[in-house]
Motif scaffolding. Sequence first.
Motif, PDB file in Angstrom:
ATOM      1  N   THR A  38       0.834  -1.198   0.000  1.00 17.74           N
ATOM      2  CA  THR A  38       0.000   0.000   0.000  1.00 17.74           C
ATOM      3  C   THR A  38       0.869   1.249   0.000  1.00 17.74           C
ATOM      4  O   THR A  38       1.860   1.334   0.724  1.00 17.74           O
ATOM      5  CB  THR A  38      -0.913   0.011   1.240  1.00 17.74           C
ATOM      6  N   ASN A  39       0.498   2.233  -0.812  1.00 15.27           N
ATOM      7  CA  ASN A  39       1.149   3.534  -0.734  1.00 15.27           C
ATOM      8  C   ASN A  39       0.746   4.217   0.574  1.00 15.27           C
ATOM      9  O   ASN A  39      -0.328   3.945   1.119  1.00 15.27           O
ATOM     10  CB  ASN A  39       0.731   4.421  -1.907  1.00 15.27           C
ATOM     11  N   ILE A  40       1.590   5.125   1.054  1.00 14.62           N
ATOM     12  CA  ILE A  40       1.306   5.815   2.308  1.00 14.62           C
ATOM     13  C   ILE A  40       1.495   7.318   2.117  1.00 14.62           C
ATOM     14  O   ILE A  40       2.581   7.774   1.743  1.00 14.62           O
ATOM     15  CB  ILE A  40       2.229   5.326   3.445  1.00 14.62           C
ATOM     16  N   LEU A  41       0.434   8.068   2.356  1.00 14.38           N
ATOM     17  CA  LEU A  41       0.494   9.528   2.349  1.00 14.38           C
ATOM     18  C   LEU A  41       0.247  10.006   3.771  1.00 14.38           C
ATOM     19  O   LEU A  41      -0.845   9.836   4.324  1.00 14.38           O
ATOM     20  CB  LEU A  41      -0.572  10.107   1.409  1.00 14.38           C
TER      21      LEU A  41
ATOM     22  N   ASP B   9      14.032   3.217   6.659  1.00 10.00           N
ATOM     23  CA  ASP B   9      14.899   2.057   6.437  1.00 10.00           C
ATOM     24  C   ASP B   9      14.079   0.869   5.957  1.00 10.00           C
ATOM     25  O   ASP B   9      14.431   0.188   4.981  1.00 10.00           O
ATOM     26  CB  ASP B   9      15.613   1.663   7.736  1.00 10.00           C
ATOM     27  N   LEU B  10      12.990   0.604   6.645  1.00 11.22           N
ATOM     28  CA  LEU B  10      12.160  -0.555   6.334  1.00 11.22           C
ATOM     29  C   LEU B  10      11.455  -0.385   4.992  1.00 11.22           C
ATOM     30  O   LEU B  10      11.343  -1.336   4.216  1.00 11.22           O
ATOM     31  CB  LEU B  10      11.132  -0.763   7.454  1.00 11.22           C
TER      32      LEU B  10
ATOM     33  N   PHE C  39       1.950   1.487   9.744  1.00 13.20           N
ATOM     34  CA  PHE C  39       2.582   1.651   8.440  1.00 13.20           C
ATOM     35  C   PHE C  39       3.287   0.364   8.016  1.00 13.20           C
ATOM     36  O   PHE C  39       3.280   0.001   6.832  1.00 13.20           O
ATOM     37  CB  PHE C  39       3.581   2.811   8.476  1.00 13.20           C
ATOM     38  N   CYS C  40       3.912  -0.308   8.970  1.00 13.02           N
ATOM     39  CA  CYS C  40       4.556  -1.584   8.651  1.00 13.02           C
ATOM     40  C   CYS C  40       3.536  -2.571   8.101  1.00 13.02           C
ATOM     41  O   CYS C  40       3.786  -3.274   7.111  1.00 13.02           O
ATOM     42  CB  CYS C  40       5.235  -2.169   9.883  1.00 13.02           C
ATOM     43  N   ALA C  41       2.379  -2.639   8.739  1.00 11.66           N
ATOM     44  CA  ALA C  41       1.333  -3.550   8.279  1.00 11.66           C
ATOM     45  C   ALA C  41       0.875  -3.184   6.872  1.00 11.66           C
ATOM     46  O   ALA C  41       0.661  -4.063   6.024  1.00 11.66           O
ATOM     47  CB  ALA C  41       0.164  -3.530   9.258  1.00 11.66           C
ATOM     48  N   ALA C  42       0.728  -1.891   6.608  1.00  9.17           N
ATOM     49  CA  ALA C  42       0.289  -1.456   5.282  1.00  9.17           C
ATOM     50  C   ALA C  42       1.303  -1.819   4.210  1.00  9.17           C
ATOM     51  O   ALA C  42       0.937  -2.137   3.062  1.00  9.17           O
ATOM     52  CB  ALA C  42       0.053   0.055   5.290  1.00  9.17           C
ATOM     53  N   ALA C  43       2.576  -1.790   4.572  1.00  6.50           N
ATOM     54  CA  ALA C  43       3.647  -2.072   3.603  1.00  6.50           C
ATOM     55  C   ALA C  43       4.020  -3.551   3.544  1.00  6.50           C
ATOM     56  O   ALA C  43       4.915  -3.925   2.779  1.00  6.50           O
ATOM     57  CB  ALA C  43       4.877  -1.236   3.957  1.00  6.50           C
ATOM     58  N   GLY C  44       3.380  -4.371   4.359  1.00  4.35           N
ATOM     59  CA  GLY C  44       3.719  -5.795   4.373  1.00  4.35           C
ATOM     60  C   GLY C  44       5.059  -6.068   5.009  1.00  4.35           C
ATOM     61  O   GLY C  44       5.767  -6.998   4.611  1.00  4.35           O
ATOM     62  N   ILE C  45       5.404  -5.286   6.016  1.00  4.85           N
ATOM     63  CA  ILE C  45       6.703  -5.394   6.699  1.00  4.85           C
ATOM     64  C   ILE C  45       6.488  -5.997   8.084  1.00  4.85           C
ATOM     65  O   ILE C  45       5.548  -5.628   8.791  1.00  4.85           O
ATOM     66  CB  ILE C  45       7.354  -4.001   6.829  1.00  4.85           C
TER      67      ILE C  45
ATOM     68  N   THR D  95      -0.142  -1.686  16.302  1.00  6.75           N
ATOM     69  CA  THR D  95      -0.884  -1.387  15.083  1.00  6.75           C
ATOM     70  C   THR D  95      -2.335  -1.039  15.384  1.00  6.75           C
ATOM     71  O   THR D  95      -2.976  -1.632  16.261  1.00  6.75           O
ATOM     72  CB  THR D  95      -0.831  -2.563  14.097  1.00  6.75           C
ATOM     73  N   LEU D  96      -2.856  -0.081  14.642  1.00  2.00           N
ATOM     74  CA  LEU D  96      -4.231   0.364  14.809  1.00  2.00           C
ATOM     75  C   LEU D  96      -5.234  -0.495  14.049  1.00  2.00           C
ATOM     76  O   LEU D  96      -6.447  -0.270  14.171  1.00  2.00           O
ATOM     77  CB  LEU D  96      -4.364   1.819  14.342  1.00  2.00           C
ATOM     78  N   ILE D  97      -4.758  -1.444  13.289  1.00  2.00           N
ATOM     79  CA  ILE D  97      -5.668  -2.226  12.448  1.00  2.00           C
ATOM     80  C   ILE D  97      -6.800  -2.872  13.252  1.00  2.00           C
ATOM     81  O   ILE D  97      -7.962  -2.846  12.806  1.00  2.00           O
ATOM     82  CB  ILE D  97      -4.882  -3.262  11.629  1.00  2.00           C
ATOM     83  N   PRO D  98      -6.554  -3.453  14.444  1.00  2.66           N
ATOM     84  CA  PRO D  98      -7.688  -4.021  15.194  1.00  2.66           C
ATOM     85  C   PRO D  98      -8.786  -3.006  15.494  1.00  2.66           C
ATOM     86  O   PRO D  98      -9.974  -3.361  15.499  1.00  2.66           O
ATOM     87  CB  PRO D  98      -7.034  -4.539  16.479  1.00  2.66           C
TER      88      PRO D  98
END
Length: 452
Positions: free
Chosen positions: A2-5, A83-84, A290-296, A306-309
């Motif tokens: 996912t792109n991140i803005l 870095d990630l 952001f890590c979750a969005a980027a698959g990291i 993570t805020l996903i939950p």
Amino acid sequence: MTNILLITADDMDGRIPGPFGGPTGATPNLDRLAGAGTVFRRAHVPAAVCQPSRSALMTGLWPHRNGAEGFEPIDDGIGVLNDLLKDKGYLTGILGKVKHLQPIERFGWDLQVDMQELGMGRNPAAYGRFAEAFLRQATAEGRPWFLMANSHDPHRPFHGSETERSFFSDEQRELYPAPSKVFTADEVEVPGFLPDLPEVRTEYAQYLSSVRRCDDTVGAVLDALDRSGAADETLVVYLSDHGMPLPFAKANCYLRSTLTPLILRWPGTAPAGEVNSQDLVSTLDLFPTFCAAAGIEVPAGLDGRTLIPLLRGPGLEAWRESLVSVFHETSAKNRYEMRCVQDAHYGYIWNAWADGHTHYKAENMWGLTWNAMLEMAETDSSIKDRSDFYLTRSPEELYDLTADPDCLHNLAGTPDLADVLAEKQAALATWMSETGDPLLKEYQGKLEDLPA
């Protein structure tokens, strides 16, 4: 991937945008963004001053753990989000506030554009042009991207103020436009933590005008994203680095110091029009998000989660019962160590610097508001008490955030709340121990000296 803005404001109060209870017409672009995403009404930054807040966001660590307690670089060896992302092939860019993430070279931006090229950080069209060029490059290279767009509004100098005319030259003021709406003193409602004086109204109106130009910048950047065709594959996050630069807000640990208007628009993940008014969220939570969005894979040892939950719906996930915020140092490098722990009902502050003699001094006392308070204090005892307290504080402050969200009445010495005070003291001591706060022993010693 996912792109991140990531769009940030400089000094926007957490109650300003419409969905957060703000004044009508101040933030039409943010209001639309919120309608298409999820709003977190109880989100806080770790520290209510620019560089520490942003450094914590980009490292996922408390200021005393990443080294940027004030306006200094992060420590050697501290990992940063870039870095990630770069390891995953992301193109990275930053617009504005470049020098507030240091050392600059440590972040390795593919594109960095600072305030002069962005009309002193106040030209929405310039932000839109650079954002559009960056997105075109990412598309041409077939790469996911992370863009951090940092408005310099509504930081001082405010639109239309005498300070603006003295701070920027005529040539510099020609580099940016007036806001799309200019507020007047007779149409604003002064926040409850400030006295409603004519000079305060004037300055608050100037501040809201700068808020509106920040919103104009948000609109310009979002328009560039829409033109790129990548909006559906992009996580958009909006926040402010802390509260407004007025007394009892920025550079403190009060509710309106650290409260930030956090919005996440993430098609397919963040429900549109959702408002979370119950969960205590920290911007430290954005790094793992952001890590979750980027698959990291999320690095071990981060200070957020993570805020996903929470995007599945308020109340569906056990979240934190209390939240800590800190303050270390002003932009002038004056140390005023503060710690705050708050829950759904109470906010507790420990002022390590408050000895009855030391006087507080910070940027939030520039301009019209503080001077008006001092002048009125000569004839108004309530304002004198308020301004005197601001200068010296008390070692401990306790506020009922439900009944007194403006933190006007310190309840730390109230016998009926002794159990609440002890609970907050224990919670803060536990947090200080768990995070390696260097003031832990001093705090424990202070508690031992307090009367039982």
